[in-house]
Scaffold this active site. Sequence first.
Site, PDB file in Angstrom:
ATOM      1  N   SER A  13      33.871  47.323-105.614  1.00 46.44           N
ATOM      2  CA  SER A  13      32.759  46.476-106.079  1.00 46.44           C
ATOM      3  C   SER A  13      31.790  47.217-106.986  1.00 46.44           C
ATOM      4  CB  SER A  13      32.004  45.912-104.870  1.00 46.44           C
ATOM      5  OG  SER A  13      31.606  46.952-103.999  1.00 46.44           O
ATOM      6  N   TYR A 154      29.988  65.753 -96.377  1.00 48.33           N
ATOM      7  CA  TYR A 154      30.711  65.123 -97.496  1.00 48.33           C
ATOM      8  C   TYR A 154      31.866  66.006 -97.966  1.00 48.33           C
ATOM      9  CZ  TYR A 154      31.317  62.893-102.090  1.00 48.33           C
ATOM     10  OH  TYR A 154      31.825  62.271-103.203  1.00 48.33           O
TER      11      TYR A 154
END
Length: 243
Positions: A13, A154
């Site tokens: 998206s 991360y």
Amino acid sequence: MLSGKTAIVTGGSRGIGAACARKLASLGADIAVIYAGIAEKAAEVCTACEAFGNRARAYQCDVADFDAVKQTVAAVRAELGSVDILVNSAGITRDGLVAAMREADFDAVIDTNLKGTFNMIRHCARLFLRTGHGRIVNISSVAGVIGNAGQANYAASKAGVIGLTKSVARELAPKGITCNAVAPGFVATDMTAALALSDEQLRAAVPLGRMARPEEIADAVAFLAQSDYITGQVLCVDGGIAI
Ligand code: NAP
């Protein structure tokens, strides 16, 4: 060309995933956009993909949720007929120094970035094995290759994605299924907007002196999604950061 193929793009998206969805659609693929919560953005990407004359559908799904991923992959297959390409771009950051990092921030990043990638591969692999064809491209990060202070969670998740990529590549190669990773550096998306890096900071950090455009990552993803003879590789598209 990818006419007659269906591609699932997680995180499709926004940002890199959205660019991948548009690129694969431009090559002829039908597109399943998986997003977390911003339905309007997913709908915009679908409209852009349909402009190339292909089908595109949006699916809300938390990639960290094993059962939800199973249901979503089944829904894509039911609606679009097959799954041929999987691009894992869904990802989040919860940056902080390791000595102060909250357990919840470590877990959230691992759950979305690493387990989410596993969940998608796990459920798509069953389809790929049935058809004897499949292309998997995972979005890792240069942080997973060389590490990054302030991003222990991360970097661990993205290094995990590289190990996952290589293992899946070895496991599925005998069946003609490939699995590769793209490791971007700094890319101009919502994820990096908050960093507000100056041109001077970028020149110091990136040999090529600038951020990538999402489309430059999508070009590498499309290349790997179309290759029959590259598997288990990590392609750094990072302006030279990892040299
Ligand atoms: P972004 O602009 O923040 O977009 C993140 C996308 O992931 C959105 O589509 C979001 O959906 C989706 N998402 C997040 N959590 C999800 C979940 N649990 N389940 C399903 N979808 C989820 O990020 P980006 O910059 O394009 O990054 C894409 C990938 O590239 C990430 O894996 C990131 O780690 C990696 N990467 C980015 C950079 C960079 O500089 N931008 C560098 C290296 C690697 P919603 O729109 O619904 O929220």
